[in-house]
Scaffold this active site. Structure first.
Site, PDB file in Angstrom:
ATOM      1  N   THR A   1     -15.844  39.720  13.008  1.00  0.00           N
ATOM      2  CA  THR A   1     -14.978  38.166  13.548  1.00  0.00           C
ATOM      3  C   THR A   1     -14.111  37.541  14.049  1.00  0.00           C
ATOM      4  OG1 THR A   1     -14.256  39.822  11.500  1.00  0.00           O
ATOM      5  CG2 THR A   1     -13.080  37.496  11.879  1.00  0.00           C
TER       6      THR A   1
ATOM      7  N   LYS B   1     -14.528  35.437   5.855  1.00  0.00           N
ATOM      8  CA  LYS B   1     -14.066  36.801   5.913  1.00  0.00           C
ATOM      9  C   LYS B   1     -12.654  36.078   6.752  1.00  0.00           C
ATOM     10  CE  LYS B   1     -13.757  40.625   8.036  1.00  0.00           C
ATOM     11  NZ  LYS B   1     -14.062  40.666   9.080  1.00  0.00           N
TER      12      LYS B   1
ATOM     13  N   LYS C   1      -4.595  38.398  15.200  1.00  0.00           N
ATOM     14  CA  LYS C   1      -5.907  38.031  15.047  1.00  0.00           C
ATOM     15  C   LYS C   1      -6.534  36.923  14.561  1.00  0.00           C
ATOM     16  CE  LYS C   1      -9.628  39.488  15.502  1.00  0.00           C
ATOM     17  NZ  LYS C   1     -11.017  39.179  15.063  1.00  0.00           N
TER      18      LYS C   1
END
Length: 268
Positions: free
Chosen positions: A93, A168, A234
């Site tokens: 990701t 995502k 994150k």
């Protein structure tokens, strides 16, 4: 014959690679720490002495390392040696712009790049039920799909390269926001003298329920989610980079993430 390779044998990547091997795909692995590949090697995976050796050997390579810098470093070693007609699948990701840049470099060498981050964690990988969110051409998706089906319960092509990353990031930020709302709801319940356990059980059977709420309700304290909180932080920060730092999902998620990570200032 599909000669598959995998780099990034962490808690999620290792079971993904194991599912590929169990499905009958020839598998080559490389690990920065060689001992992390011992179990897969014992089950029949081949070891590569270097990233370049893996790239030369394989025509389907999955990459599942932690961040943009790691993906860029690995791809800089793969792209010069992978054969035209191969497919490079990024399961990390990271920023969609990183995938777009790498896809342009890959295209010059006749290599297809698919960004394909996954949702479901190590347990989902081991069970073969991951959701794979893909961005790339229809041809690249079709080429990679037979391998991805070894660990995926659902794989979806969402648009051009970068689309999988955008989906995502939104998905994970929504998870963080749901946990932030759960944090607020149970804290308010305590202020109103409602038994926390009883309220949590009630909500899990009522219209306020969500997967994020159920995860939060199991925590003894927000700090118990520190490891997962780092990953969600994150991804919330990535969403802030591609939209705005004060987006609605970040605002909902921040109080919980601050508590989970003992943050004193907003980092989004």
């Amino acid at each position: 014959m599909v000669r598959t390779g995998f780099i990034g044998l962490g808690s999620q990547g290792a079971p993904m690679a194991e599912r590929m091997l169990a499905a009958g795909h020839e598998l080559t692995v490389w690990a920065r720490r060689p001992e992390t590949a011992d179990d897969l090697a014992a089950k029949g995976a081949l070891r590569a002495a270097s990233v370049a050796e893996l790239g030369e050997r394989c025509n389907h390579v999955g990459v599942c390392v932690v961040d943009d810098a790691g993906v860029t470093e690995i791809c800089a070693q793969l792209l010069p040696v992978m054969k035209p007609g191969s497919v490079l699948v990024i399961h990390s990701t990271i920023l969609p712009q990183t995938c777009e840049r790498l896809a342009a470099e890959a295209e010059k060498r006749g290599i297809a790049l698919l960004d394909a981050p996954v949702s479901g964690g190590g347990a989902g990988a081991a069970a073969g039920t991951l959701t794979v969110m893909c961005g790339g051409s229809e041809a690249a998706f079709a080429q990679a799909l037979p391998v991805m089906e070894s660990f995926a319960g659902k794989a979806v092509l969402l648009g051009p390269v970068g689309s999988g990353q955008r989906a995502k990031i939104v998905n994970n930020a929504l998870m963080a926001a749901n946990m932030g709302l759960a944090h607020a709801a149970l804290s308010l319940g305590e202020e109103l003298d409602i038994d926390r356990g009883a309220l949590a059980d009630l909500i899990k059977h009522s219209s306020g329920r969500s997967f994020g709420f159920e995860v939060y309700a199991r925590l003894t304290a927000p700090a118990a989610f520190a490891h997962g909180g780092k990953l969600l932080r994150k991804d919330v920060d990535l969403l802030g980079t591609i939209t705005a730092p004060d987006n609605a999902l970040a605002r909902a998620a921040d109080p919980f993430l601050h508590a989970a990570l003992n943050e004193t200032e907003s980092t989004t």
